[in-house]
Scaffold this motif. Structure first.
Motif, short mmCIF file in Angstrom:
data_model
loop_
_atom_site.label_atom_id
_atom_site.label_comp_id
_atom_site.label_asym_id
_atom_site.label_seq_id
_atom_site.Cartn_x
_atom_site.Cartn_y
_atom_site.Cartn_z
N LEU A 65 0.82 -1.22 0.00
CA LEU A 65 0.00 0.00 0.00
C LEU A 65 0.85 1.26 0.00
O LEU A 65 0.41 2.30 -0.49
CB LEU A 65 -0.94 -0.01 1.20
N GLU A 87 -14.30 -4.37 2.15
CA GLU A 87 -13.57 -3.26 2.74
C GLU A 87 -13.05 -2.35 1.63
O GLU A 87 -12.70 -2.81 0.55
CB GLU A 87 -12.40 -3.79 3.57
N LYS A 89 -10.02 0.38 1.27
CA LYS A 89 -8.84 0.93 1.94
C LYS A 89 -8.53 2.31 1.40
O LYS A 89 -8.56 2.53 0.20
CB LYS A 89 -7.64 0.00 1.75
N GLU A 90 -8.24 3.22 2.30
CA GLU A 90 -7.89 4.57 1.92
C GLU A 90 -6.36 4.68 1.86
O GLU A 90 -5.67 4.28 2.80
CB GLU A 90 -8.45 5.55 2.95
#
Length: 144
Positions: A65, A87, A89-90
């Motif tokens: 990430l 989910e 994810k940011e």
């Protein structure tokens, strides 16, 4: 209309700037993983006009990430389990990246000491400026 099948386990990288999916594929080293990858280029988007999408059928833990956040922190990461999004994810700009880009300063210690890791530190989060940890050389993200 193009139809790409849904994935059961993995992740979908959505809202990739049009034309950047192959660069992201290479930087994430997805070619080294033994998993199914679908690259969709220039898909229509209400939000962006055109976008790229990557569908990857493997464990989300295989995804770095930090590298993805460095490349484009506006990408949406959807985690898929049993064919459903479980989910989102940011992403954010990482404070430091290691061995993703190389310092271009010929006088930098990394030019001489080849085994040193290439480390860049976030110097200005607003302008998204990274600098070499060793020589302070500025990295221009437009050269990616």
């Amino acid at each position: 209309m193009l139809n790409v099948g849904r994935i059961e386990e993995g992740f979908v990288l959505d809202h990739i700037q049009a034309g950047m999916s192959l660069s992201i594929y290479e930087h994430l080293q997805l070619d080294k993983l033994d998993c199914t990858v679908a690259i969709i280029k220039n898909a229509r988007s209400n939000k962006m006009e055109k976008k790229d999408i990557l569908k990857v059928e493997c464990d989300i833990d295989m995804l770095d990430l930090d590298v993805l956040g460095f490349l484009d922190h506006n990408i949406t990461v959807n985690v898929i389990k049993n064919g459903e999004i479980v989910e989102k994810k940011e992403l954010k700009l990482p404070r430091q990246i290691k061995n993703v880009i190389r310092c271009r300063n010929p006088r930098c210690i990394t030019s001489i000491e080849q085994e040193l890791p290439q480390i860049f530190v976030l110097a200005d989060p607003v302008k998204e400026v990274y600098r070499c940890k060793y020589c302070e050389e500025k990295f221009d993200k437009r050269s990616l």
